[in-house]
Enzyme design. Structure first.
Site, PDB file in Angstrom:
ATOM      1  N   ARG A 121      79.698  70.653  43.193  1.00  0.00           N
ATOM      2  CA  ARG A 121      80.420  71.827  42.712  1.00  0.00           C
ATOM      3  C   ARG A 121      79.980  72.129  41.283  1.00  0.00           C
ATOM      4  NH1 ARG A 121      86.465  69.167  41.923  1.00  0.00           N
ATOM      5  NH2 ARG A 121      85.972  67.914  40.077  1.00  0.00           N
ATOM      6  N   ASP A 139      79.653  56.653  44.173  1.00  0.00           N
ATOM      7  CA  ASP A 139      80.356  56.587  42.891  1.00  0.00           C
ATOM      8  C   ASP A 139      79.357  56.045  41.875  1.00  0.00           C
ATOM      9  OD1 ASP A 139      81.907  56.068  40.659  1.00  0.00           O
ATOM     10  OD2 ASP A 139      83.575  55.199  41.787  1.00  0.00           O
ATOM     11  N   ASN A 198      73.875  64.485  36.247  1.00  0.00           N
ATOM     12  CA  ASN A 198      74.827  65.553  35.960  1.00  0.00           C
ATOM     13  C   ASN A 198      76.280  65.100  36.019  1.00  0.00           C
ATOM     14  OD1 ASN A 198      75.853  68.523  35.999  1.00  0.00           O
ATOM     15  ND2 ASN A 198      76.636  67.638  37.910  1.00  0.00           N
ATOM     16  N   TYR A 233      84.330  62.030  25.243  1.00  0.00           N
ATOM     17  CA  TYR A 233      83.299  62.781  25.968  1.00  0.00           C
ATOM     18  C   TYR A 233      82.195  63.231  25.022  1.00  0.00           C
ATOM     19  CZ  TYR A 233      81.265  66.741  28.560  1.00  0.00           C
ATOM     20  OH  TYR A 233      80.406  67.626  29.171  1.00  0.00           O
ATOM     21  N   THR A 242      82.502  78.422  36.019  1.00  0.00           N
ATOM     22  CA  THR A 242      82.519  77.758  37.326  1.00  0.00           C
ATOM     23  C   THR A 242      83.855  78.047  38.011  1.00  0.00           C
ATOM     24  OG1 THR A 242      83.549  75.677  36.605  1.00  0.00           O
ATOM     25  CG2 THR A 242      81.153  75.894  36.321  1.00  0.00           C
TER      26      THR A 242
END
Length: 246
Positions: A15, A53, A76, A140, A174
């Site tokens: 996605r 995973d 990604n 992050y 998105t």
């Protein structure tokens, strides 16, 4: 920039940005394998899905050992919830680092022999958050800064057999944009802060990834390609009084 016959693995490719990257490689003629914990809600044309995973090192090594060939690895998979540093324990922030920094390293190491044989490439999907303060997603941002540095070091260590580059991605529209920017008015308002006047589409990131994987980028390694529409307009330009009408 045709990639006919080349095998491409896109992590987190079911996605959003990952799906856009997978579609772009499929359109370029590549044999695309997308991996994630869950299959896509809507199957991606001309791609194969493999459950994985990326935080499970043993599963990663097994998955890549089973592939007969690999030409391009696109790291990604990633992301993080909005969470102020003091709202979580260090162990929770560490899981963000694990997904966004350690997992790409694990995937790349497991893919090394494949890529060495094919003289392939690794593409890291970085973020502008790695180059500026990232309040609410500090772990992050730190992981993405580390990922970009890792890619540059990897490019030196693995040359000349394997090229390694990073796409430094800005804001992307998105199916989950509303979670970050709100309704269409919110998306439009955020878009006006981008010099090119819009958010990126996943296909914009995909096109850049295809370029870095192609022969057109044969002499590009250790690079960070900015895919952010010109970046962010400096806030001081809108607050300074010089040259403003009174």
């Amino acid at each position: 920039m045709e990639l006919n016959g080349r095998v491409v693995v896109v992590t987190g490719g079911t996605r959003g940005v990952g799906a856009g990257i997978a579609r772009s490689f499929a359109e370029a003629g590549a044999d695309v394998v997308v991996c994630a914990r869950r299959p896509p809600e809507v199957p991606l044309p001309k791609t194969r899905f493999a459950p994985l995973d990326v935080r499970d090192a043993d599963a990663v090594r097994h998955f890549l050992a089973e592939l007969p060939r690999l030409d391009v690895l696109v790291n990604n998979a990633g992301g993080a919830p909005h969470r102020l540093l003091t709202d979580a324990r260090a162990e929770q922030h560490a899981r963000v680092l694990e997904l966004n920094l350690l997992a790409p390293l694990t995937m790349s190491l497991a893919a090394h022999e494949h890529l060495r044989r094919t003289r392939g490439s690794v593409i890291m999907i970085g973020s502008v958050s790695g180059g500026r303060p990232s309040p609410g997603t500090a772990a992050y941002g730190a992981a993405k800064a580390g990922l970009e540095n890792l890619a540059r070091s990897m490019a030196v260590e693995w040359a000349p057999d394997i090229r390694v580059n990073t796409l430094v991605v800005g804001m992307v529209r998105t199916e989950r944009s509303a979670l970050h920017y709100g309704d269409e008015d919110g998306v439009a308002a955020v878009s006006r802060t981008v010099p090119l006047g819009r958010l990126a589409e996943p296909s914009d990131v995909g096109a850049a990834a295809v370029f870095l994987a192609s022969d057109a980028a044969a002499y590009i390694s250790g690079a960070s390609l900015l895919v952010h529409g010109g970046g962010e307009r400096p806030a001081f330009l809108d607050t300074a009084t010089v040259n403003k009408e009174t």
